[in-house]
Design an enzyme around this catalytic site. Structure first.
Site, PDB file in Angstrom:
ATOM      1  N   ARG A 179      58.831   6.434  12.869  1.00  0.00           N
ATOM      2  CA  ARG A 179      58.934   5.655  14.102  1.00  0.00           C
ATOM      3  C   ARG A 179      57.558   5.339  14.681  1.00  0.00           C
ATOM      4  O   ARG A 179      56.579   5.991  14.376  1.00  0.00           O
ATOM      5  CB  ARG A 179      59.774   6.407  15.145  1.00  0.00           C
ATOM      6  CG  ARG A 179      61.274   6.303  14.898  1.00  0.00           C
ATOM      7  CD  ARG A 179      62.074   7.013  15.960  1.00  0.00           C
ATOM      8  NE  ARG A 179      61.789   8.438  15.968  1.00  0.00           N
ATOM      9  CZ  ARG A 179      61.024   9.048  16.855  1.00  0.00           C
ATOM     10  NH1 ARG A 179      60.483   8.365  17.855  1.00  0.00           N
ATOM     11  NH2 ARG A 179      60.816  10.342  16.773  1.00  0.00           N
ATOM     12  N   LYS A 324      67.477   5.587  16.678  1.00  0.00           N
ATOM     13  CA  LYS A 324      66.911   6.265  17.825  1.00  0.00           C
ATOM     14  C   LYS A 324      66.805   5.332  19.037  1.00  0.00           C
ATOM     15  O   LYS A 324      66.835   5.790  20.179  1.00  0.00           O
ATOM     16  CB  LYS A 324      65.559   6.894  17.468  1.00  0.00           C
ATOM     17  CG  LYS A 324      65.708   8.230  16.683  1.00  0.00           C
ATOM     18  CD  LYS A 324      66.281   9.275  17.560  1.00  0.00           C
ATOM     19  CE  LYS A 324      66.669  10.640  17.058  1.00  0.00           C
ATOM     20  NZ  LYS A 324      66.203  11.313  15.937  1.00  0.00           N
ATOM     21  N   HIS A 343      69.713  15.603  22.311  1.00  0.00           N
ATOM     22  CA  HIS A 343      69.107  15.459  20.983  1.00  0.00           C
ATOM     23  C   HIS A 343      69.349  16.771  20.252  1.00  0.00           C
ATOM     24  O   HIS A 343      68.476  17.653  20.198  1.00  0.00           O
ATOM     25  CB  HIS A 343      67.609  15.153  21.094  1.00  0.00           C
ATOM     26  CG  HIS A 343      66.968  14.896  19.764  1.00  0.00           C
ATOM     27  ND1 HIS A 343      65.664  15.216  19.496  1.00  0.00           N
ATOM     28  CD2 HIS A 343      67.459  14.344  18.636  1.00  0.00           C
ATOM     29  CE1 HIS A 343      65.379  14.871  18.240  1.00  0.00           C
ATOM     30  NE2 HIS A 343      66.453  14.340  17.709  1.00  0.00           N
ATOM     31  N   SER A 361      61.816  16.829  15.522  1.00  0.00           N
ATOM     32  CA  SER A 361      61.941  16.430  14.119  1.00  0.00           C
ATOM     33  C   SER A 361      61.415  17.520  13.186  1.00  0.00           C
ATOM     34  O   SER A 361      60.330  18.066  13.397  1.00  0.00           O
ATOM     35  CB  SER A 361      61.151  15.138  13.924  1.00  0.00           C
ATOM     36  OG  SER A 361      61.402  14.627  12.657  1.00  0.00           O
TER      37      SER A 361
END
Ligand SMILES: Nc1ncnc2c1ncn2[C@@H]1O[C@H](COP(=O)(O)OP(=O)(O)O)[C@@H](O)[C@H]1O
Ligand SMILES: C=C(OP(=O)(O)O)C(=O)O
Ligand SMILES: [Ca+2]
Ligand SMILES: [Mn+2]
Length: 661
Positions: A179, A324, A343, A361
């Site tokens: 991202r 996302k 999340h 992540s």
């Protein structure tokens, strides 16, 4: 005819004996004496090869029979509905400088002669003097194609698309393999100005409405200029009362298949009655934004306009942006309805005990929520409302680096036909994937429908959580493998959102990189972190959930000297949380962070439960611990001025729940 090894011409088949290379000779059918038939089935009912091809594919059956229809849609004919659908798509693709949307036609332009699905939209063609070339062109849409059709499109038209040995579709996401949070923009208008979190630490970098429209026009014009575009009409959120209809317009079969897997797939009936989407993504990822446009700082831009309920993607093909991006939207829409967006991964035991797994992540949400002994509700995005939890998505997005069949069998087996495999490396001949290869990126990924995990809980909903597990991959190696948290500590760590990963795998990187990302997802939240924290605290208190901090990172020293905690041990710890046995263990309190650590966990060597034990250099341990505590303290400075919940009591407790040194 060539001679065989002994120089003699072989005898005719059927004559018996041994043929070439000593193999037994082929026997022809006795009945067919004198005529050479290779089978006895009747001939195909086709005179030409084209006729033969047309026999191969039959038209998909309409889901609602045209005669004798019942229900509210009985008044609409099949044709009428198809016309409305095309008008809705045309409206989505309308360039705002033109009065009407493009002329939309369904089906692949390259296969017009074969496809029965060509249907013109009956557009009111308004005669206008300033007609541009683009308005003369049809926009071909490939609407909610099946995985098989998308495979064919990808393989035929998109470089870097291949079928791997297990049947997955290997794709390349291009220059971006992750991202681009710095390129995310959110329209600041009268409503969002007050509602959203702006300024330092916030993921919402502002843009104005006009600039959004400039980028929207750029994306729409690009998409309309293509031979064809892909449209996905799908849902988000398994809670039927809070389901959101999303439309994704994209230029690549890869993007369409990715979203097919990641969003909730409508049934044919639901699709027929889809109507107008609640939110639309224009993914023109191949095409850059114009860097001379106001607010643009690179050629990538991911733009969110909450008022228009639209998102525009320019200059990145990384598919995770769509997933996302929609998650950000849910982080706005759901809390407005008093539903907390999370999340987190989520799974449920046989007795209905639900656990949430928060973490940044790479900390283990997907890995640990995918558990053979439990029902998977989802791996990444959830809602917690008055009736319990619901998954936002219809698929999982697993990291694949170093994936092994032994350690993660369920994820391994999910990588089959229909799964999108991003940026992996495979053998050019066998198409066997090498999951250890980082040549393209370390962030290799697999996106698969959730039902590819055998014990997925469908529909993906569950009761109120019993355990809230905060995952941190601590590359400093000082956080305990597991600690039990008070509510205030849970909030402190939730707001901090700590993880420390190693920057890369290159030699010489000794210092782990600490990351603090509020709510374990600062990149996706839209309002101030304390809003979400207050909601989480209220829900945990109301439903008596226990908070846990689990370090899935280093032990026995920081990155470089220690090693990552074995996945098998982390799984044992998680098992003990689920079963309730860890709640009953004996605890002692750690220095500095004041964490309650168990003295024993079944299946885990007791000495690793206290990190200091595992460090040979005790002085280095203490220094590293204090260093990390300092980083926590500095980070939390940004939150001390904010009240959490209705009174000051919880706020004060949270402030006191951080490290003391
Ligand atoms: N002790 C551990 N606990 C959890 N994951 C671990 C552990 N050791 C190694 N890993 C690896 O770390 C990665 C975690 O990634 P993933 O579950 O995809 O994270 P997330 O879903 O939070 O982004 C996986 O590749 C997993 O195999
Ligand atoms: C897809 C992502 O999530 P995660 O790594 O948490 O699975 C992401 O952060 O882009
Ligand atoms: Ca995630
Ligand atoms: Mn994940």
């Amino acid at each position: 005819m060539a001679a065989n090894g002994n120089g003699r011409v072989p005898t005719a088949p059927g004559a018996g004996g041994v043929g070439r290379n000593g193999l037994a000779k082929i026997q022809t059918n006795k009945k067919a004496e004198g005529v050479c038939h290779d089978d006895s089935t009747p001939p195909v009912k086709a005179q030409t090869i084209d006729e033969l091809h047309s026999l191969q594919m039959k038209k998909s059956a309409p889901t609602t029979p045209i005669d004798g229809m019942k229900g509210p849609f009985a008044a609409f004919s099949e044709d009428e509905r198809s016309k409305q659908q095309l008008q809705s798509i045309s409206a989505s693709l309308a360039s705002l400088t033109r009065e009407t949307g493009p002329k939309v036609v369904k089906g692949d332009p390259a296969r017009q002669s074969e496809t029965p699905r060509v249907s013109h939209v009956s557009h009111e063609i308004t005669p206008t003097i300033s007609v541009s070339d683009s308005s003369l062109k049809f926009t071909h849409v490939l609407y909610n194609l099946s995985p098989a059709e998308l495979y064919e499109q990808a393989i035929k038209y998109e470089k870097g698309s291949f079928i791997t040995s297990s049947g997955a579709l290997a794709t390349l996401s291009g220059a971006k393999t992750g991202r681009s949070p710095k390129d995310k923009r959110v329209v600041r208008d009268k409503t969002t100005e007050d509602d959203l979190w702006w300024g330092k630490g916030s993921p919402n970098i502002e843009m104005d409405e006009h600039t959004f429209m400039v980028n929207r026009e750029r994306a729409v014009d690009y998409l309309n200029s293509l031979d064809k575009v892909f449209i996905n009409d799908q849902f988000l959120n398994w809670d039927p009362e809070n389901r959101i209809k999303v439309r994704i317009v994209s230029a690549r079969a890869y993007h369409s298949l990715f979203m097919h897997n990641m969003c909730i797939r409508p049934t044919p009936e639901e699709l027929e009655n889809f109507g107008t989407p609640d939110f639309t993504i224009y993914n023109a990822g191949q095409f850059p934004c114009n860097r001379y446009t106001h607010y643009m700082t690179s050629s990538t831009s991911i733009d969110l306009n909450l008022a228009r309920r639209e998102m525009v993607i320019l200059g990145t093909q990384y598919a995770g942006e769509m997933k996302k991006g929609l998650f950000s939207v849910m982080h706005y829409l759901m809390p407005k309805r008093q539903i907390l967006s999370l999340h987190s991964g989520c799974n449920m035991g046989k007795d209905g005990d639900v656990a949430l797994f928060f973490g940044l992540s790479g900390t283990g949400k997907t890995t640990l929520s995918t558990d053979h002994n439990r029902y998977l509700i989802g791996d990444d995005e959830h809602c917690w409302g008055d009736n319990g939890v619901s998954n936002i998505e219809g698929g999982c997005y697993a990291k694949c680096i170093d994936l092994s069949r032994e350690k993660e069998p369920d994820i391994w087996n999910a990588i089959k036909f229909g799964t999108v495999l991003e940026n992996v490396v495979f053998d050019e001949h066998t198409r066997e994937v090498d999951y250890s290869d980082k040549s393209v990126t370390e962030n290799t990924r697999a996106a698969y429908p959730i039902e590819y995990i055998p014990n997925a809980k469908i529909p993906c909903v569950g009761p109120h959580p019993k355990n809230v597990i905060l995952l941190a991959c601590d590359a400093f190696g000082v956080l305990p493998p597991v600690s039990k948290l008070s509510l205030a500590q849970t909030m402190y760590h939730f707001i901090s959102g700590y993880t420390a990963l190693v920057a890369g795998t290159e030699d010489g990187i000794k210092e782990p990189q600490a990351t603090f990302s509020a709510c374990f997802g600062a990149a996706f939240i839209m309002m101030h972190p304390t809003k979400y924290a207050a909601m989480l605290a209220a829900k945990m208190e109301q439903h008596g959930a226990t908070g846990w901090l689990v370090n899935t990172g280093w032990s026995g020293g920081r990155y470089g000297s220690g090693s990552r905690i074995k996945l098998a041990y982390t799984r044992k710890i998680i098992d003990a949380i689920h079963s309730g046995s860890l709640l009953k263990a004996n605890y002692k309190k750690t220095e500095v962070f004041g964490l309650q650590i168990p003295t024993e966990v079944e299946g885990v060597p007791s000495e690793i439960l206290e990190p200091m034990n595992t460090w040979s250099d005790k002085k280095a341990y203490k220094e590293t611990l204090l260093k990390l505590a300092g980083l926590f303290k500095t980070n939390f400075q940004g939150f001390v001025a904010h009240k959490i919940g209705k009174d000051d009591k919880l706020t004060d407790e949270i402030l006191a729940a951080g490290p003391v040194f």
